[in-house]
Design an enzyme around this catalytic site. Structure first.
Site, short mmCIF file in Angstrom:
data_model
loop_
_atom_site.label_atom_id
_atom_site.label_comp_id
_atom_site.label_asym_id
_atom_site.label_seq_id
_atom_site.Cartn_x
_atom_site.Cartn_y
_atom_site.Cartn_z
N ASP A 1 1.64 -4.89 28.99
CA ASP A 1 2.98 -4.57 29.47
C ASP A 1 3.32 -5.42 30.69
O ASP A 1 2.46 -5.66 31.56
CB ASP A 1 3.04 -3.08 29.83
CG ASP A 1 4.40 -2.67 30.36
OD1 ASP A 1 5.39 -2.82 29.62
OD2 ASP A 1 4.47 -2.22 31.53
N GLU B 1 3.70 -9.01 26.58
CA GLU B 1 5.14 -8.87 26.70
C GLU B 1 5.60 -9.82 27.80
O GLU B 1 5.40 -9.54 28.98
CB GLU B 1 5.52 -7.42 27.06
CG GLU B 1 7.01 -7.22 27.22
CD GLU B 1 7.38 -6.03 28.08
OE1 GLU B 1 8.49 -5.51 27.91
OE2 GLU B 1 6.58 -5.62 28.94
#
Length: 540
Positions: free
Chosen positions: A200, A242
């Protein structure tokens, strides 16, 4: 090829709390998810990406983690997780989990210890300042929600850094103790059988914004450290980052094939929606040409939508406005200046031909395809819900109350089910669509089966094919065999001509309808409005 399994995986993303409730408390859980594995296996899914399921106050949909080594008690126990992993493995489904280590929850024991005692070893787990520097507004991840990346903590007597919500203090990645702890977290879940991690907010791990002692090269080296650790513990585990960054920054995440295995293809996703808005293939061609060449072991993860907004920030303001006008004309459909908070079917006005076109296109682009839960049945959004929650409604399993997600009272659900309109659970659900041979779910299963048969799309070298129709995007992926794919982005039928070698012929594999076999002498290929055709290219 076992270590390259991700190149031809069919990835499916879900949030445990909104997938299936097994105990009637209104919240999805691991026992419920385990019961749904046959559904996922049946449509052809080979890898699950689970959003955070760790203990959390849920300020940010679980991305504010309180304990990296446990399961949120609302969702079950570690024992439930291990049983889920066993059942997934029995069905040939791998699992990757979210690794949220740019920040923790403000309620994490590390932060609580850090704010109470500046001499605690956890003080340096976070980034503090008594006189924080000025910052650029573009660093705010949630504009109009937060007005600074620094928050004063009275107990600590200092400001702490946070790029997301103020309840999510940033970790100090330049601290070797923090890096060591991150590797321990990965090691823990690898021992429980996961096949990798979705990293993330990866850019914030390596930029060092706000960290005085940060060295950019050293921070980027941490990605290599993560890769080395993961590979040493499990040779076929993958790291998926990401990272919505400009093309010139992408190499920092792939390295020479020694950092991340995969990246979300944010850039191509945005070009795809601009091409759909304009109905011009050249836009998509430009997007593909803009992408850097990847080391052979690396891969793109292509998607239509995921759990956050549809980001348009890599497009110019004029281009963004074109996409907004086409697919999110109302202000309530937009979020965070550059995003759209809608699912695909409503964006396409429910037109089945256009919906099929988009998924056929995404599945055939060079890379690995990702489906978000509910996409297989054509779920819609609930724009009455705040922020990103509009696309995070519970899975719709049947026309039973609450869409079969839970037998709890409707007001006890973790999030309300879409109960009215064209996308209400009475009309859009798994059970109803499975009985209809012409439904979207049965079409999606066939698409997935075809994609598995065309592995060249995941491992082959690709090239754009020139056509005589500006609305038709054509490309070819070649390994031991070649796959040729055509998509008509326009609302009118057409015929296109491809330049092929004289000894090559095209054999239909998949299409929007049953077309007549090609006459190789004519060289003309018909396509319906929003039509698509997949071919194998063979020698005559």
């Amino acid at each position: 090829m076992k270590k390259l399994w991700y190149k031809n995986a069919i990835v499916y993303s879900l949030d445990v709390e909104t997938f299936m409730d097994s105990d009637g408390d209104g919240i999805g859980d691991f026992q419920g998810l385990t019961k749904c594995l046959d559904h996922l296996s049946g449509i052809g899914i080979t890898c699950l990406w689970l959003l955070p399921f760790y203990p959390s106050p849920n300020r940010d949909n679980g991305y504010d983690v309180m304990d990296y080594y446990n399961v949120d008690p609302r969702l079950g126990t570690l024992g439930d997780f291990v049983e889920f992993m066993h059942q997934a493995r029995e069905r040939g489904i791998r699992v990757i989990v979210d690794l949220v280590v740019n920040h923790t929850s403000i309620q994490h024991p590390w932060f609580q210890a850090a704010r109470k005692d500046k001499h605690s070893k956890y003080r340096d787990f976070y980034v503090w300042s008594e006189n924080p520097p000025k910052f650029e507004p573009k660093l705010l991840m949630f504009p109009n929600v937060e007005d600074s990346i620094w928050e004063y903590d009275a107990q600590a007597g200092a400001y702490y850094l946070h790029h997301f919500y103020k309840e999510q203090p940033d970790l100090n990645i330049s601290n070797p103790a923090v890096r060591e702890e991150i590797c321990k977290i990965m090691g823990f879940w690898l021992e429980l059988g996961v096949s990798g991690f979705r990293i993330d907010a990866a850019p914030f791990l390596i930029k060092g914004i706000g960290i005085k002692s940060a060295d950019r090269e050293d921070l980027q080296g941490f990605l290599s450290e993560m890769r080395e650790f993961v590979s040493s513990r499990r040779g076929d585990a993958v790291l998926l980052a990401e990272a919505n960054v400009p093309p010139e920054q992408i190499s920092a995440y792939f390295g020479k094939g020694d950092k991340m295995h995969m990246l979300f293809n944010f850039l191509l996703n945005q070009y795809m929606f601009l091409a759909l808005a304009r109905r011009e293939a050249c836009i998509l061609q430009d997007g593909l040409k803009t992408l850097p060449d990847l080391p052979g072991i690396c891969q793109w993860l292509n998607f239509v939508r995921h759990h956050d907004e549809l980001a348009l920030d890599r497009l110019s303001q004029t281009q963004q406005e074109e996409v907004f006008q086409a697919f999110a004309p109302d202000e309530n459909m937009r979020i965070y200046e550059h995003g759209i908070r809608r699912r695909l079917p409503p964006m396409m006005n429910g037109e089945r031909r256009r919906i099929e076109l988009v998924y056929s296109l995404m599945f055939s682009l060079p890379g690995t395809p990702l489906l978000r839960y509910g996409e297989e049945i054509g779920m819609g959004e609930d724009l009455s819900l705040p922020g990103r929650n509009s696309v995070r409604t519970p899975m719709q399993w049947s026309d039973a109350p609450n869409g079969g997600f839970s037998n709890a009272p409707a007001n006890a659900l973790v999030r309300s089910v879409i109960a009215e309109g064209e996308y209400g659970y009475q009309r859009v659900n798994v059970a109803t669509e499975q009985r209809d041979p012409n439904s979207l779910i049965n079409w999606m299963e066939r698409l997935i089966r075809t994609r598995k048969q065309c592995q060249e799309l995941g491992i082959g070298s690709w090239q754009i094919l020139e056509t005589d129709e500006p609305c038709v995007f054509a490309h070819c992926c070649e390994s031991q065999r070649a796959v040729v794919v055509l998509h008509n982005l326009a609302d009118r039928a057409c015929s296109v001509t491809l330049k092929l070698q004289d000894d090559k012929c095209l054999i239909d594999v998949f299409g929007d309808r049953q077309y007549e076999p090609l006459n190789n002498d004519s060289g003309s290929i018909p396509l319906e409005a929003y039509g698509y055709r997949w071919f194998w290219m063979n020698q005559m």
